[in-house]
Scaffold this active site. Structure first.
Site, PDB file in Angstrom:
ATOM      1  CG  ASN A 208      -0.295  -0.140   2.522  1.00  0.00           C
ATOM      2  OD1 ASN A 208       0.596   0.883   2.821  1.00  0.00           O
ATOM      3  ND2 ASN A 208      -0.378  -1.263   3.227  1.00  0.00           N
ATOM      4  CG  ASP A 277      -6.657  -5.469   6.538  1.00  0.00           C
ATOM      5  OD1 ASP A 277      -5.770  -5.447   7.592  1.00  0.00           O
ATOM      6  OD2 ASP A 277      -7.166  -4.794   6.043  1.00  0.00           O
ATOM      7  CE  LYS A 287       8.998 -11.854 -14.715  1.00  0.00           C
ATOM      8  NZ  LYS A 287       9.133 -11.752 -16.195  1.00  0.00           N
ATOM      9  CG  PHE A 321      -2.652   5.766  13.378  1.00  0.00           C
ATOM     10  CD1 PHE A 321      -1.900   5.483  14.519  1.00  0.00           C
ATOM     11  CD2 PHE A 321      -2.446   6.886  12.538  1.00  0.00           C
ATOM     12  CE1 PHE A 321      -0.962   6.441  14.865  1.00  0.00           C
ATOM     13  CE2 PHE A 321      -1.883   7.733  12.883  1.00  0.00           C
ATOM     14  CZ  PHE A 321      -0.939   7.636  14.122  1.00  0.00           C
ATOM     15  CE  LYS A 335     -10.848   0.247  10.736  1.00  0.00           C
ATOM     16  NZ  LYS A 335     -10.250   0.952   9.627  1.00  0.00           N
TER      17      LYS A 335
END
Ligand code: CTP
Length: 397
Positions: A208, A277, A287, A321, A335
């Protein structure tokens, strides 16, 4: 009182250089790891062998003395939690104030991001000379610290100000610089930061946009308040803040293992990492060829690290967070409750005011009494200070 702290003891060419031996011994006894760096002139007053014996570590005397480390000023500058210059000559102070890098010690002072503590020793007139005092002022304005010279008999036969401060006062000053007295002093703080990478084959991964800036800013701020900070970070393009122990990991499962092993000792945990997650269900060595790739990528869930910590937090303070792209307050609140947190920092995951990868962010803080506080957009360094101020209020008195 300096347990586990890494101190570079920089010695320059003063008759007081022999006192560096006693100082090194006391720093080691206080728990510090000490690397002595001697200027060429210092070696005339004290031998590297003396300091190597007392510190039980190699002594560095010149740029190219260690074939293992062709740029010792860079590696030592990053290694050090503190640079302590004792005794410091007028010449070293002047060169540092000018930003010179003409020997290893000056280059180290120029390069480091660690706090710098000076213990000068020189003749009274040299110390009182307005040129020296201007240099001292200049370095002070850059945040350098001082143990001022004492008055007494000087080696030149005169009496006055200029004697190296007592070794025990220098050790105390080193300890105060590294652990300024206050509520954070000596607290064990564990922070997670950055993204994780979940490999699919040897060269491809899922990740991310987290830059790690928020977690690193929190680590720097906590260390500056005197906390003992461990930073568990995914791959980021940031240098570890001075005084912070960095544990580098790549995947969520590695972060999970690292955090669990640090958790028992931690008193405050701040989870700023953007943990992936999910991870690809199957990893392929090498590869993967285009024609081998499955049409869909199967994913399996990663452990929720913070959820697990919340279940066994006992007396610890747990801060998380929440990255939300819709309902900031309700998403953050849910949360916080689910993960049993004392405080949650909710921020935007997308859009113009997204916190991801940005230098600045606006956040919403929600505490265990369900109090909601909006913090306007500002640089993450400032935000880190505000978050720590709120965490500090949770400390038991
Ligand atoms: N977190 C964690 N381990 C995970 C996922 C998240 O420790 N596997 C932590 C993050 O570091 C953060 C908090 O949990 O402090 C919330 O992360 P966030 O991604 O906002 O929420 P998720 O729990 O992943 O929920 P969702 O993705 O559904 O919003």
């Amino acid at each position: 009182m300096l347990s586990g702290r890494r101190v570079v003891l920089g010695v320059s060419g003063s008759i007081a250089a022999y006192k560096a031996a006693d100082l090194a011994r006391r720093l080691v006894r206080a728990g510090a790891e000490v690397t002595a760096v001697l200027t060429e002139n210092a070696c005339r007053f004290i031998t590297p062998l003396t300091l190597r014996t007392l510190t039980q570590r190699p002594v560095v005397t010149e740029f190219f003395s260690d074939p293992q480390s062709p740029v010792p000023h860079i590696s030592l500058a990053q290694w050090a939690d503190l640079i302590c210059l004792a005794p410091a000559t007028a010449d070293l102070i002047a060169r540092a104030a000018q930003g010179r890098a003409d020997d290893l010690l000056a280059a180290l002072i120029l390069d480091t991001r660690a706090p710098v503590l000076w213990a000068p020793a020189m003749n009274t007139r040299m110390w009182e000379n307005s040129l020296t005092q201007e240099n001292v002022q200049k370095l002070t304005s850059l945040g350098h610290h001082w143990v001022h010279p004492a008055s007494g008999d000087l080696a030149c036969g005169e009496t006055g100000k200029g004697r190296l401060a007592e070794a025990e006062d220098i050790v105390q000053a080193a300890s105060d610089v590294l652990s300024p007295p206050g509520p954070w002093s000596g607290q064990a703080v564990l922070i997670t930061a950055g993204p994780t990478r979940e490999p699919w084959d040897a060269i491809r991964y899922l990740s991310n946009r987290s830059s790690g800036k928020m977690g690193f800013a929190l680590a720097a701020a906590a260390a500056a308040r005197g906390a003992r900070v461990t930073l568990v970070s995914g791959p980021v393009d940031l240098a570890p803040p001075p005084g912070v122990r960095l544990v580098s990991i790549t995947t969520a499962r590695e972060m999970h293992a690292a955090v669990l092993s640090e958790f028992p000792d931690a008193q405050v945990i701040i989870a700023a990492a953007a943990v992936a997650d999910f991870r690809p269900a199957h990893y392929r060595d090498g590869k993967m060829k285009k024609q081998e790739a499955p049409p869909t990528l199967e994913l399996v869930p990663n452990p929720d690290i913070l959820l697990e910590l919340g279940k066994k937090k006992e007396g610890r303070i747990l801060v998380g967070f929440a990255a939300e792209d819709q309902e900031l307050v309700s998403g953050g609140r849910a949360k916080r409750e689910k993960k049993n947190l004392d405080l949650i920092v909710a921020n935007r995951a997308n859009g113009a005011d997204s916190a991801f990868g940005a230098e600045a962010a606006a956040v919403t803080l929600i505490d265990a009494q369900d109090r909601v506080e909006e913090i306007p957009r500002q640089p993450k360094e400032q935000l880190a200070g505000i978050i720590l101020d709120r965490v500090e209020k949770l400390f038991k008195t």
